[in-house]
Design an enzyme around this catalytic site. Structure first.
Site, mmCIF file in Angstrom:
data_model
loop_
_atom_site.group_PDB
_atom_site.id
_atom_site.type_symbol
_atom_site.label_atom_id
_atom_site.label_comp_id
_atom_site.label_asym_id
_atom_site.label_seq_id
_atom_site.Cartn_x
_atom_site.Cartn_y
_atom_site.Cartn_z
ATOM 1 N N HIS A 135 1.859 4.539 -2.912
ATOM 2 C CA HIS A 135 1.996 5.995 -2.762
ATOM 3 C C HIS A 135 3.372 6.458 -3.218
ATOM 4 C CE1 HIS A 135 -1.750 6.425 -0.636
ATOM 5 N NE2 HIS A 135 -1.367 5.687 0.400
ATOM 6 N N ASP A 162 -5.545 8.212 4.152
ATOM 7 C CA ASP A 162 -5.645 8.670 2.760
ATOM 8 C C ASP A 162 -6.912 9.486 2.539
ATOM 9 O OD1 ASP A 162 -3.301 7.325 2.219
ATOM 10 O OD2 ASP A 162 -4.302 5.506 1.562
ATOM 11 N N HIS A 214 0.832 -1.205 0.000
ATOM 12 C CA HIS A 214 0.000 0.000 0.000
ATOM 13 C C HIS A 214 0.868 1.258 0.000
ATOM 14 C CE1 HIS A 214 -3.656 2.342 1.395
ATOM 15 N NE2 HIS A 214 -2.678 3.165 1.713
ATOM 16 N N GLU A 215 1.813 1.312 0.911
ATOM 17 C CA GLU A 215 2.658 2.506 1.017
ATOM 18 C C GLU A 215 3.589 2.653 -0.184
ATOM 19 O OE1 GLU A 215 2.150 4.815 3.123
ATOM 20 O OE2 GLU A 215 0.617 3.646 4.155
#
Length: 286
Positions: free
Chosen positions: A47, A137, A43-44
């Site tokens: 980003h 987020d 997930h990170e």
């Protein structure tokens, strides 16, 4: 060619993760702990990889046992479109991970129980992250949307107030339905601390926003937007009207009825370079 491998050098694991991992081993849930960690990592990295693609400055990628933070060295002057893509890039990773898990299940690489647990954690993390609570987020996306409609300082405060109201509602639900979940209390404590810290630093965030404009690091000028002021207005109050994606012309009306056009760079230079921090717009002009 963009070197995405350099992102791994910016990754760090919070010491609390090792404590939670140890608890997972003792409680027989080590595999689930590692599973959640991998989901958060991907997930990170979603980003970070998107930010890297747009040449954003990435300070660090820190991973916690219950979440992560991809911290950028950008302060509100990059294009709104880029920021939105970077924010949604994290939650989008969960879709391909769920798809991959389904494919592995079809080829009997993993069993049904593992697949169901993996999907459950992906959906929970994705949905939880889209709550309009800072620094999730959803909270950052809320700030981005508000800053496209309001001056940066007002949008920042509105986003934090909305964040706290939503956070309070979630806490009430937790107290009613699942107060016995220890992990959720850790998450609540983390979110409360993050919001309290951000509220205290909102003035600092506004100054960083102005500093980037002062040093010419604004990369998105969508329109020229005038700001009408009286010559007795304090320069700091004028800065409160500065918006993202706009180049401002300050239209000062004198006591004699004359209108004078002042470029925003003149005010920023007077404030940051000449240290005229407690002056009115009229003082700067004179």
């Amino acid at each position: 060619m963009i070197n995405f491998l350099s992102l791994f050098k910016k990754c760090s694991i919070h010491p609390l993760f090792w404590a939670v991992a140890a608890i997972g081993i003792l409680s027989g849930r080590f595999v689930e702990t590692i599973m959640v960690f991998v989901i958060i990592f991907v997930h990170e990295m979603g980003h970070a990889a998107t930010a890297h693609f747009f040449h954003w400055r990435i300070k660090k990628i820190e991973l916690f046992p219950f979440g992560g933070v991809a911290e950028m060295d950008e302060y509100g002057n990059r294009p709104l479109r880029e920021e939105m893509l970077i924010i949604v890039a994290g939650p989008l990773q969960h879709f391909w991970m769920i798809g991959l898990s389904y494919i592995l299940l079809q080829f009997n690489v993993i069993d049904l129980a593992f697949h169901q647990l993996f999907v459950m954690h992906n959906l929970f993390i994705a949905c939880f992250n889209m709550l309009p609570i800072w620094p999730l987020d959803g909270g950052k996306l809320l700030l981005t949307v508000l800053s496209s409609q309001f001056p940066f300082r007002k949008a920042y405060r509105l986003a934090l107030v909305t964040s706290f109201l939503c956070f309070s509602f979630i806490v009430c639900l937790h107290l009613i339905f699942s107060y016995y979940h220890l992990n959720l209390w850790f998450i609540i404590a983390f979110l409360l601390f993050a919001q309290w810290t951000e509220w205290k630093q909102q003035d600092f965030a506004h100054v960083r926003f102005l500093l980037e404009r002062h040093y010419g690091k604004t990369t998105e000028i969508a329109q020229l937007q005038p700001i009408n002021v009286q010559e007795t207005l304090m320069i700091q109050e004028v800065f409160n009207e500065f918006c993202r994606g706009c180049k401002h012309q300050v239209l000062m009306k004198t006591k004699q009825g004359e209108q004078i056009v002042i470029d925003e760079n003149e005010l920023l230079h007077a404030f940051f370079t000449d240290k005229q921090t407690n002056c009115t717009v009229g003082d700067i002009f004179r």
